[in-house]
Scaffold this motif. Sequence first.
Motif, PDB file in Angstrom:
ATOM      1  N   GLN A  29       0.808  -1.266  -0.080  1.00 23.82           N
ATOM      2  CA  GLN A  29       0.005   0.008  -0.045  1.00 23.82           C
ATOM      3  C   GLN A  29       0.916   1.366  -0.063  1.00 23.82           C
ATOM      4  O   GLN A  29       1.971   1.293   0.377  1.00 23.82           O
ATOM      5  CB  GLN A  29      -0.974   0.154   1.431  1.00 23.82           C
ATOM      6  N   ASP A  30       0.243   2.419  -0.665  1.00 22.25           N
ATOM      7  CA  ASP A  30       1.203   3.770  -0.422  1.00 22.25           C
ATOM      8  C   ASP A  30       0.516   4.261   0.998  1.00 22.25           C
ATOM      9  O   ASP A  30      -0.080   3.760   1.678  1.00 22.25           O
ATOM     10  CB  ASP A  30       0.934   4.622  -1.800  1.00 22.25           C
ATOM     11  N   VAL A  31       1.364   5.262   1.075  1.00 26.71           N
ATOM     12  CA  VAL A  31       1.522   6.005   2.510  1.00 26.71           C
ATOM     13  C   VAL A  31       0.192   6.610   2.712  1.00 26.71           C
ATOM     14  O   VAL A  31      -0.406   6.303   3.832  1.00 26.71           O
ATOM     15  CB  VAL A  31       2.606   6.942   2.669  1.00 26.71           C
ATOM     16  N   ALA A  32      -0.412   7.144   1.781  1.00 35.24           N
ATOM     17  CA  ALA A  32      -1.753   7.703   2.097  1.00 35.24           C
ATOM     18  C   ALA A  32      -2.714   6.611   2.403  1.00 35.24           C
ATOM     19  O   ALA A  32      -3.504   6.708   3.183  1.00 35.24           O
ATOM     20  CB  ALA A  32      -2.265   8.465   0.713  1.00 35.24           C
ATOM     21  N   THR A  33      -2.901   5.668   1.421  1.00 31.67           N
ATOM     22  CA  THR A  33      -3.727   4.489   1.741  1.00 31.67           C
ATOM     23  C   THR A  33      -3.487   3.888   3.352  1.00 31.67           C
ATOM     24  O   THR A  33      -4.344   3.665   3.834  1.00 31.67           O
ATOM     25  CB  THR A  33      -3.523   3.400   1.092  1.00 31.67           C
ATOM     26  N   ILE A  34      -2.184   3.977   3.467  1.00 33.12           N
ATOM     27  CA  ILE A  34      -2.165   3.280   5.000  1.00 33.12           C
ATOM     28  C   ILE A  34      -2.672   4.438   6.151  1.00 33.12           C
ATOM     29  O   ILE A  34      -3.260   3.767   6.963  1.00 33.12           O
ATOM     30  CB  ILE A  34      -0.565   3.016   5.106  1.00 33.12           C
ATOM     31  N   ILE A  35      -2.307   5.518   5.809  1.00 35.10           N
ATOM     32  CA  ILE A  35      -2.651   6.569   6.891  1.00 35.10           C
ATOM     33  C   ILE A  35      -4.380   6.702   6.920  1.00 35.10           C
ATOM     34  O   ILE A  35      -4.708   6.735   8.060  1.00 35.10           O
ATOM     35  CB  ILE A  35      -2.126   7.785   6.778  1.00 35.10           C
ATOM     36  N   ALA A  36      -4.822   6.496   5.906  1.00 37.26           N
ATOM     37  CA  ALA A  36      -6.565   6.588   5.539  1.00 37.26           C
ATOM     38  C   ALA A  36      -7.240   5.438   6.220  1.00 37.26           C
ATOM     39  O   ALA A  36      -8.346   5.354   6.362  1.00 37.26           O
ATOM     40  CB  ALA A  36      -6.812   7.153   4.384  1.00 37.26           C
ATOM     41  N   GLU A  37      -6.468   4.096   6.204  1.00 39.25           N
ATOM     42  CA  GLU A  37      -7.336   2.838   6.409  1.00 39.25           C
ATOM     43  C   GLU A  37      -8.088   3.011   7.602  1.00 39.25           C
ATOM     44  O   GLU A  37      -9.417   2.675   7.416  1.00 39.25           O
ATOM     45  CB  GLU A  37      -6.273   1.844   6.585  1.00 39.25           C
ATOM     46  N   PRO A  38      -7.776   3.420   8.817  1.00 40.75           N
ATOM     47  CA  PRO A  38      -8.592   3.468   9.941  1.00 40.75           C
ATOM     48  C   PRO A  38     -10.003   4.339   9.579  1.00 40.75           C
ATOM     49  O   PRO A  38     -11.057   4.007   9.809  1.00 40.75           O
ATOM     50  CB  PRO A  38      -7.860   4.073  11.028  1.00 40.75           C
ATOM     51  N   LEU A  39      -9.726   5.564   8.807  1.00 40.89           N
ATOM     52  CA  LEU A  39     -10.959   6.180   8.490  1.00 40.89           C
ATOM     53  C   LEU A  39     -11.693   5.368   7.510  1.00 40.89           C
ATOM     54  O   LEU A  39     -13.027   5.167   7.848  1.00 40.89           O
ATOM     55  CB  LEU A  39     -10.633   7.442   7.514  1.00 40.89           C
ATOM     56  N   THR A  40     -11.366   4.667   6.466  1.00 42.13           N
ATOM     57  CA  THR A  40     -11.851   3.924   5.778  1.00 42.13           C
ATOM     58  C   THR A  40     -12.610   2.724   6.621  1.00 42.13           C
ATOM     59  O   THR A  40     -13.919   2.534   6.102  1.00 42.13           O
ATOM     60  CB  THR A  40     -10.925   3.138   4.766  1.00 42.13           C
ATOM     61  N   ASN A  41     -11.997   2.187   7.363  1.00 41.51           N
ATOM     62  CA  ASN A  41     -12.497   0.960   8.097  1.00 41.51           C
ATOM     63  C   ASN A  41     -13.766   1.492   8.982  1.00 41.51           C
ATOM     64  O   ASN A  41     -14.976   0.583   8.921  1.00 41.51           O
ATOM     65  CB  ASN A  41     -11.363   0.474   9.132  1.00 41.51           C
TER      66      ASN A  41
END
Lengths: 306, 574, 358
Positions: free
Chosen positions: B410-422
Amino acid sequence: MTESRLLEATPMLPQVAEPVPGTPALPGSATPHAQPRRRRGGRIRVTEVIPWLVIAIVVAWAALPGLFTSYGPTAGDAAAALQGPSGEHLFGTDATGRDMFTRVVYGSVHSLSGALVAVSVGLVLGTGIGVIAGSVGGFVDDVLMRVVDVLLAVPTLLLSLSVIILLGFGTVQAAVAVGIASVAAFARLSRSEVVRVRRSDYVEAAFASGGTFFNVVRRHVLPNSLTAVIALAALQFGTAILAISTLGFLGYGAPPPTPEWGLMIAEGRNYVATAWWLTTLPGLVVVAVVLSANRISADIARRGRA
Amino acid sequence: MSGASAPVRALAGARSAVGQDGPDGAAPVLEVRDLSVAYSSGHESTTVVHEVSLRIHPGEVVAVVGESGSGKTTTAQAVIGLLAENGSVTAGQILLNGTDITAWSPKQLQAVRGSRIGLVPQDPNNSLNPVKRIGDSLGEVLRIHRWGDKRAIRARVVELLERVGIPDPQLRARQYPHELSGGMKQRVLIASAIALDPELIIADEATSALDVTVQRNILDLLDELRAELGTAILLVTHDLAVAADRATSVVVLKDGRVQEQGPKDEVLTAPTSAYTRQLLADAPALATAGRRTLAEAERIVAHGAGARPTLVVRDLVQEFSLGRGRDPLRAVDGVSFSVQPGTTHAIVGESGSGKTTIARAVLGFHTPTSGSIAVGGQELTGLRGEQLRQLRRVLQMVYQNPFSSLDPRQDVATIIAEPLTNFGLGDRAGRAAKVTALLDQVSLPAGLATRRPAELSGGQRQRVAIARALVLEPQLLVLDEAVSALDVSVQAQILRLLEQLQDDLGLTYLFISHDLAVVRHISHTVTVLNQGRVVESGLTESVFTDPAEPYTRALLAAIPGRLAPAGLPQEPSA
Amino acid sequence: MTAEAPTDVRVPDGAPTPGAPRTRGSGAVGRSTPPTGGGRVVALLTGYVPRRLGQALIVLWIAFTAAFVLLQALPGDAIMIRFENPELGLSPEQIADIRASYGVDDPVLIQYLHTFAGFVRGDFGYSVQSGTPVQQLIAEAFPQTLVLAAAGFVLAVLLAFAIAFLSASASFAWIRTALRSVPSLFVSVPVFWLGIVLIQSFSFRLGWVAVINPGPVEGLILPVLTLAVPIAAPIAQILTRSIDEVYTQPFVRVVQAKGASPSWVLWRNVLKNATLPTLTMAGILFGELIGGAVVTETVFGRSGIGRITEQAVAHQDTPVLQAVVLLAATAFVLINLAVDLIYPKLDPRLARQVGASR
């Protein structure tokens, strides 16, 4: 000794042991050649291109055989029987005067499509079983892996033969038989990959940041388990070509006069003393294709690790 | 290859090369002159050690100090002629007792290794042949150099084991490495290094993988042997505090170049290079006082005293089954503590103390055997499925190893945003904005958002992990050895970042660590653990300055840097 | 378990564990470690061994059931169609007798129990093709195959070790590289083709080995060679990989730092560490041997289990194939069981800790 049995025999030790201070990435423990190695992985080497070239040629044979030869695969010219390799007949001719190179070119479609069917069967069934067992775990895992144990316990060729005795002889039957024999390998690998990825910190971190089971499996576990499975698929492609030609040789695959590689070699056996080209040259083509598939598999696996 | 053609540079000034003259004018055991080492791959060649010079006289300890990639290990490997296959000495000389061994053949070097130069390796746990008995491994060096017959070797092995302080040497000699603890294995390796009474011992990060008390014992042993045998020691370490304790002189390396070298006292008290000053400032172990005074910490803790604690752990017991018919392993045994909002509570202990188990129980990764854990007043034990998932909004974690805690695909943005997505928070644009804001907050350039973890350094990855943990604006952040795998200077930066985030956002930290110096630096309150039980807890400063329990005292005494010369630069990082 | 990415070995992952020696925590102990602590005898009676034995029996039972369902119950009358063929000229009474003797008309459960009881006693029924008892067929063919397989296996092991150790220690880099590609070439060769090419070159071209009426030993040379090559390949691959893996372990560097020569390092330190994991391949190699025997015996016209199998498939002789499959599975399970039980004795890390430690 199968993975499942091993896991079963060992109580799953939770993380009791503290990480030894500083071990995972000890400051200053950078291995001296780690850096140059990594860079090498990015460049494409000539030896990595050749296998793809071999496969490309064989695929072209299968798709457009007419482009590569002017003879027909089954039409023989009795006057030109049992001629050695020459400019006219690259691989020589057989007892009924059929051009062997033409037969090899036309035969490629049988081997390739057969291998494709076999790998698909193995990949879909095996990976399905493995991913379910690995991600659900527990009782489901136990039951599925016991079944896989049974598949593993029977030597691959005998397993294929059992399927053939059920389904009968034929190209498709042989392909399915070979595919079923590879289910266990796919299941075991995909399961162990899934288990490995599931144990990783980033999967736990994904759960810790509120991921649901399916989201985590879809987003993290599957993509990260895939490389090894693809590498195995490439490997099994070569294995399947070998196995299908073996079944063809034993006479359980396509009936004559189909120009199937294994069958061709079987037919050439009768002339082993006089016409070496009938067996040797088609065999070399099989070796080249299988070797290429194996190389590609190894390269995929290596790049996956880099 | 050979340094014969390289001109021997005049060693100008007393501080250009360590130990210009020996204590009694003797020749140096080891002299490295303008050593350069390069690694090649294909047609490229990268020089990783540039013109390093150093001298060691009998009985001296020269510490080569540096962070990862500084070339310190490469330098040591060059000295014993064990560079990786693609490495080579491109310039300079290595002189052993005045003899240039740089161009020696492998055969000649084999004769020197083990007999005249001993090596104590980095990680004792992987450094002994796992399928060889201890006695055989230890006797190997004697057999290689044809020292005595079988019987003599056997006797010598026992004698050596005894010398390095291994009880029951006869029995131990018959055991396999996995039956010994890490500290004991390191003793065996030291015994092997001194077996033939070498002139020089190279200790390559020899204690980095060990617990602090074990580290101290091993370093004491090395010191003792040095005094007794007059052996010279080349001490390769990332830990300035260890160097400060043990070395006679220090060589500071960065990116393969010597930054500074000289007698220890001079280098540590009056560093001339900016890098050394930075290293000294960043090393928490060399700070003699905590970051805060006792009064400050008291005030901060008292401030939140009226409010409900962010985390309350009561009588936590965690047992792990070891299979049928065996007593379960009690990893955590009746631990209680609470953490006030806006403060940092540290849990400190050695391997096997149960600290990580506590962290994992707090995060709900396993259900405690008994006891209770309450986060923000909500009981966590017994929560499952969706309830537990919802709790994760207020409870986040940062892992020890930033190389394994980020999904490599994953790229950094996806990693950081993952909890929001969850949790289905925000739309695409909102998440992107949040990611940008967080990158800024953890001091990462916005351009990093599209990169993958493999393209980042360890420190950058840890910042990404922190950003991911912060994106949900949690109440409590569990930091499990979160700075332990980082280089000193990066560690200092991450610690500063954590402090700043706490000040800005009023975060509460549960800080799990084995590193007492770091704990003292960052935490307000502390719990000292030993074998699953609380030894002592309270305000960090009072525990550190006035420990009530002998165990705590022993632990504190083992922190390296305590023997360092007085008058170190006292200014902790601002 | 280490991430076992497949490279070019046709070996399911997990079984070969070259990583085991290094990852003590997960890899080695992750293998079936007998429980530590407690009385040894107690553990032997209640713990690991019976548990493994139980698992092995379950696998065999499932294998039997699957084979019964697929090969016997489902096709059912298909076998009998053969005897009802008018060309055989059997009277309806005779057919009824045969049906009764085969138990075809019994309920499936009775058939199942009957067959199961037979298998346990070593009674595998009758060959549909020849009417001979299956166990007699197999017993007659077994010695021939045993000789072939044993010789092939020994040669394969020798070949594999030679390749692996030369590719680790040969003095010239190009020799090492060349040797490293030999196993992957070996696995890519069709066994039947190899056999034919060997006959072609050594018998017809060079005239070294007779294929028509050869002596008992002379007749073995080419079949053994044919069988050994595909078996040697995976062993050599695992061994090479395992040696590479061991060389990356820190302890090797420590041994070098003691002044050991390269050959000392290889023979006295790397060897044992690298060889142990190959033991776990025993079961898979057995499978390869059986598969190889089918092809080799067919190519060389030798009689044996492989030939029987080939004939059984060609003539739809289900009882024979079923017996061969189940015997092979039994052997596989027993071999793996033995390896599981022996391995901890050979690898001290898995042996139970005796006396005081720590």
